[in-house]
Design an enzyme around this catalytic site. Structure first.
Site, short mmCIF file in Angstrom:
data_model
loop_
_atom_site.label_atom_id
_atom_site.label_comp_id
_atom_site.label_asym_id
_atom_site.label_seq_id
_atom_site.Cartn_x
_atom_site.Cartn_y
_atom_site.Cartn_z
N ILE A 119 20.06 46.25 30.12
CA ILE A 119 20.76 45.02 30.40
C ILE A 119 19.76 43.87 30.37
CG2 ILE A 119 22.21 43.79 32.05
CD1 ILE A 119 23.49 46.39 30.90
N GLU A 120 20.02 42.91 29.52
CA GLU A 120 19.19 41.71 29.42
C GLU A 120 19.99 40.56 30.01
OE1 GLU A 120 17.09 38.95 25.91
OE2 GLU A 120 18.14 40.81 25.39
#
Length: 126
Positions: A119-120
């Site tokens: 997850i960015e």
């Protein structure tokens, strides 16, 4: 031909842990629809939840937990997101670093959800 992404489907191994992450860690709203299906809503998009072995049709050919790499643009400064994650505590595995997003430069951090999807979380940079 295409305008925007409406939703995507996330396959998880543990619905409870995944719900905690996407609602409490990322601040999305939990939505129930259809015959007890769950989704995580944010803005005008949502992530539908499938639980491995209990997926509903139609589904991806080979749905596998932990295979996604998602980038979200934050609705607040990235430093506030970092403080929120540190207060939980939820580990940041990289960042902040500069990247290139769909509309230009972004400043990003990286973490993992319970199934180890990457997850960015980013903020746009002028």
């Amino acid at each position: 031909m295409l305008d925007y992404l409406d939703h995507l489907v996330l396959t998880a191994t543990d619905a409870e842990a995944t719900t905690y992450f996407y609602t409490q860690v990322l601040g999305m709203d939990l939505e129930r629809f259809g015959n007890g299906h769950l989704a995580f809503r944010f803005g005008n998009q949502k992530i539908n939840l499938h639980v491995r072995g209990n997926e509903f049709e139609p589904k991806a050919h080979l749905p596998v937990p932990g295979s996604l790499d998602l980038c979200f643009i934050a609705d607040r400064p990235l430093d506030q997101v970092i403080r929120h994650l540190q207060n939980l505590p939820w580990p940041i595995i990289e960042g902040p670093v500069m990247r290139t997003g769909a509309t230009g430069p972004i400043r990003s951090i990286y973490l993992r959800d319970p199934d180890l999807n990457l997850i960015e979380i980013s903020e746009r940079v002028a």
